[in-house]
Design an enzyme around this catalytic site. Sequence first.
Site, PDB file in Angstrom:
ATOM      1  N   SER A 144       0.840  -1.164   0.086  1.00  0.00           N
ATOM      2  CA  SER A 144      -0.077   0.083  -0.150  1.00  0.00           C
ATOM      3  C   SER A 144       0.898   1.198  -0.098  1.00  0.00           C
ATOM      4  O   SER A 144       2.263   1.205   0.297  1.00  0.00           O
ATOM      5  CB  SER A 144      -0.958   0.157   1.140  1.00  0.00           C
ATOM      6  N   TYR A 157      -1.900  -0.714  10.396  1.00  0.00           N
ATOM      7  CA  TYR A 157      -1.836  -1.058   8.965  1.00  0.00           C
ATOM      8  C   TYR A 157      -0.782  -0.555   8.307  1.00  0.00           C
ATOM      9  O   TYR A 157       0.029  -1.413   7.502  1.00  0.00           O
ATOM     10  CB  TYR A 157      -3.253  -0.416   8.251  1.00  0.00           C
TER      11      TYR A 157
END
Length: 253
Positions: A144, A157
């Site tokens: 990501s 995350y």
Amino acid sequence: MSMTFSGQVALVTGGAAGIGRATALAFASEGLKVVVSDLDAANGEATVEAIRAAGGEACFLRCDVTREADVKALMEGVIGAYGRLDYAFNNAGIEIEKGKLADGGEDEFDAIMAVNVKGVWLCMKHQIPLLLAQGGGAIVNTASVAGLGAAPKMSIYAASKHAVIGLTKSAAIEYAKKKLRVNAVCPAVIDTDMFRRAYEADPRKAEYAAAMHPVGRIGLVEEIAAAVLYLCSDGAAFTTGHALAVDGGVTAI
Ligand code: NAD
């Protein structure tokens, strides 16, 4: 650029939805046989149906990527179904945080790390011997832009996606001379269920999400699928250990 995939076999984890489903469809449209895997059997089977409806070949194998026995059985299932594995897209991931770092719970940390980090590690651990035995292949892991920089209110995350890039780069170097390439794709905000879950409570957040991308919009699942196929293709034969941002310019700011 022509792709050279015909007759080869791809595995997609998290293939029941979003980026995984779009990438499974894209692999199949290039002539690959696709093993769609996910925790969610109903939607995984729906991905397979969509592939077959478009004339492609696919099957579904359920797997919880946090469990080594499941992952081992998945790789055995891939060989059982199609006799080989050429490309693996390790994409299953979760995002469940809602607060700043000091607000996070131990359960949240363990759950995110289990899927996003341990899941990718386990998949690579059991894919690499298969790929090496066949003389090579390519792995793409979903990281990501949160693996490339800060992600306020998503610190766990972000840590998990930095770890995905660490696994990717390390494996790429370890197997660089074995014709096994390992890369990561780093999406910014993409229009999937994960995005909708995060933003549905407040429409202003969706507007903010679009505006934070220099191109003025969030990304499409097909735009990530295209990047994954490129990283698997012969066109990327000299590319390994790379974390490719597909992000509408976010990381260029
Ligand atoms: P999604 O929620 O639409 O799909 C994720 C899939 O993973 C689901 O089908 C889910 O059932 C599956 N999954 C979850 N836990 C699993 C487990 N333990 N074992 C097997 N499958 C499991 O999400 P998405 O947006 O398509 O996300 C795909 C990947 O892209 C994730 O790794 C995510 O972190 C990453 N990503 C998403 C975005 C975004 O904005 N959507 C941005 C950057 C990175």
